[in-house]
Design a protein around this motif. Structure first.
Motif, short mmCIF file in Angstrom:
data_model
loop_
_atom_site.label_atom_id
_atom_site.label_comp_id
_atom_site.label_asym_id
_atom_site.label_seq_id
_atom_site.Cartn_x
_atom_site.Cartn_y
_atom_site.Cartn_z
N VAL A 210 0.85 -1.20 0.00
CA VAL A 210 0.00 0.00 0.00
C VAL A 210 0.88 1.25 0.00
O VAL A 210 0.66 2.20 -0.76
N ALA A 211 1.90 1.25 0.86
CA ALA A 211 2.82 2.38 0.91
C ALA A 211 3.54 2.56 -0.42
O ALA A 211 3.75 3.70 -0.89
N ARG A 212 3.91 1.47 -1.05
CA ARG A 212 4.60 1.55 -2.33
C ARG A 212 3.68 2.14 -3.41
O ARG A 212 4.12 2.96 -4.22
N LEU A 213 2.42 1.73 -3.40
CA LEU A 213 1.46 2.29 -4.37
C LEU A 213 1.34 3.80 -4.18
O LEU A 213 1.30 4.55 -5.16
N GLN A 214 1.31 4.24 -2.94
CA GLN A 214 1.23 5.68 -2.68
C GLN A 214 2.50 6.39 -3.14
O GLN A 214 2.44 7.49 -3.70
N ASN A 215 3.65 5.77 -2.91
CA ASN A 215 4.91 6.38 -3.34
C ASN A 215 5.00 6.47 -4.86
O ASN A 215 5.59 7.41 -5.41
N GLU A 261 -4.58 -2.21 12.74
CA GLU A 261 -3.55 -1.55 13.54
C GLU A 261 -2.45 -0.98 12.66
O GLU A 261 -1.99 0.16 12.87
N LYS A 262 -2.03 -1.73 11.67
CA LYS A 262 -0.90 -1.32 10.83
C LYS A 262 -1.28 -0.22 9.84
O LYS A 262 -0.42 0.57 9.44
N LEU A 263 -2.54 -0.18 9.44
CA LEU A 263 -2.97 0.84 8.47
C LEU A 263 -3.51 2.10 9.15
O LEU A 263 -3.78 3.09 8.46
N ALA A 264 -3.65 2.06 10.46
CA ALA A 264 -4.34 3.13 11.18
C ALA A 264 -3.71 4.50 10.96
O ALA A 264 -4.41 5.51 10.89
N GLY A 265 -2.40 4.59 10.84
CA GLY A 265 -1.75 5.89 10.73
C GLY A 265 -1.53 6.36 9.31
O GLY A 265 -0.89 7.40 9.10
N MET A 266 -2.06 5.65 8.32
CA MET A 266 -1.81 6.00 6.93
C MET A 266 -2.96 6.84 6.36
O MET A 266 -4.12 6.46 6.46
N ASP A 267 -2.61 7.97 5.78
CA ASP A 267 -3.61 8.80 5.12
C ASP A 267 -3.93 8.24 3.74
O ASP A 267 -3.11 7.57 3.10
N GLY A 268 -5.14 8.52 3.28
CA GLY A 268 -5.52 8.11 1.93
C GLY A 268 -5.77 6.63 1.78
O GLY A 268 -5.71 6.10 0.67
N VAL A 269 -6.07 5.93 2.89
CA VAL A 269 -6.30 4.49 2.85
C VAL A 269 -7.62 4.19 3.56
O VAL A 269 -7.88 4.70 4.66
#
Length: 364
Positions: A210-215, A261-269
């Motif tokens: 998910v982070a890679r897609l955002q990057n 828990e792991k996605l909680a701090g990510m914006d745009g998800v």
């Protein structure tokens, strides 16, 4: 302001109406309950531009409504990335009866005249249009296939096949996972610590991609949590489809907690709550209207003769059908040992539509 038809199209395309036709049977075996059933979609490779099930490419692209969609994952979103092969097998049955030879694991054909078309399958398409592309392949798991799909997407972006302006605009990715990684749990992986370690590995892989897609440039990402895996017909069949397998459900719940828990701090998800949507139909306390809609909530419409077989299985020597199909699929929630019927997917979409619209800014 988007037209209402475009809004409906967006909500439906984004979620499992990639599937309102349906996904491939991944036959969950639970967490720590024994060896998995089959290997992940090995017919899929990350190279761009393979041949589709009909032996050729498709150039048709869905209408562009201002949004670009990119789909990753496994059977819950695959719309033709596993190629047609003979003889029929568990990972190619979507091209044979009783499926509709569309590349989808569904009981009904998807009609572009009555429903929105999903992004075209990567393996069946020559180029990438502004509407996006589907990289999902049935039988895949997060490790390592999800990363390979995202790598293929990244390569298309770097090569200019996917335009930066489409990513910079209203781009959306869907990461659709149905639990295939947990099929591969071995009989020796039975302790809580072993299961927890596997869940952490799978959820970390999802979050990393998910982070890679955002990057890479995708603006918004939807990620589904797992439905109660113990309610899949492949796990409730030993119980004569009377109740769900509790260990399978507990494993899915652990995955969902870790993922949240792991996605909680990510914006745009957005975590798309498949667990709640399925539970209102197949859970221990289903909604009354769902009970009336689906008299057969846990049993599949298409059932293999062999408890270890699969819908669509045939005798390799005679081509005799080794499965049976119900008379009225619309009264069944599940089509095969894993995947809902088209009516089932439509019922699931009901409570999910508004949260998706709100996340994408389509509800004022």
């Amino acid at each position: 302001m988007m037209k209402p038809s475009a809004i409906i199209s967006l909500a439906c395309v984004l979620l499992f109406v990639l599937n309102v036709p349906r996904g491939e049977s991944s036959r969950p075996q639970g967490l720590g309950l024994g060896a998995g059933h089959h290997s992940p979609g090995q017919g899929h490779h990350p190279g761009h531009g393979g041949h589709g099930g009909d032996g050729g490419h498709q150039n048709d692209q869905p209408d562009y409504n201002g949004y670009s969609f990119y789909v990753f994952g496994d059977s819950f979103a695959d719309n033709g990335n596993l190629l047609k092969k003979y003889p029929n097998s568990e990972l190619t049955r979507q091209w044979y009866p009783p499926y509709q030879a569309s590349g989808r694991f569904s009981n009904l054909l998807f009609s572009p005249t009555s429903s929105p078309a999903s992004p075209p399958a990567h393996r069946q398409t020559r180029g990438v249009g502004p509407a996006g592309m589907n990289f999902a392949a049935g039988g895949s798991g997060c490790t390592p296939t999800l990363g390979r799909q995202v790598h293929t997407f990244n390569k298309l972006v770097n090569d200019g096949d996917i335009k930066q302006e489409h990513l910079a605009g209203q781009s959306v990715a869907l990461v659709a996972i149905d639990g295939n990684d947990y099929n591969r749990v071995g009989a020796d992986t039975s302790s809580f610590a072993d299961v927890t370690a596997l869940v952490d590995k799978v959820t970390e892989e999802i979050v990393a991609n998910v982070a890679r897609l955002q990057n890479i440039g995708v603006k918004k990402v939807l990620v589904n949590n797992l439905f109660p895996l113990g309610c899949a017909p492949s796990l409730s069949r030993p119980n004569n489809y009377a109740y769900c397998d509790e260990e399978g459900n507990q494993g899915a719940a652990l995955h969902n907690r870790r993922l949240a828990e792991k996605l909680a701090g990510m914006d745009g998800v957005l975590v798309v709550d498949l667990s709640a949507a399925f539970s209102r139909i197949v859970g221990p306390s289903p909604d009354g209207d769902m009970v009336n809609l689906f008299p057969n909530r846990l049993a599949p419409c298409c059932e293999s003769v062999d408890p270890k077989g699969y819908c669509g299985q045939v005798d390799p020597d005679t081509d005799e059908a080794l499965y049976k199909v119900c008379q009225n699929p619309d009264s069944y929630f599940f089509w095969d040992e894993m995947n809902p019927t088209q009516v089932g997917w439509e019922a699931i979409m009901g409570p999910l539509d508004r949260p998706i619209r709100e996340f994408l800014g389509l509800v004022t």
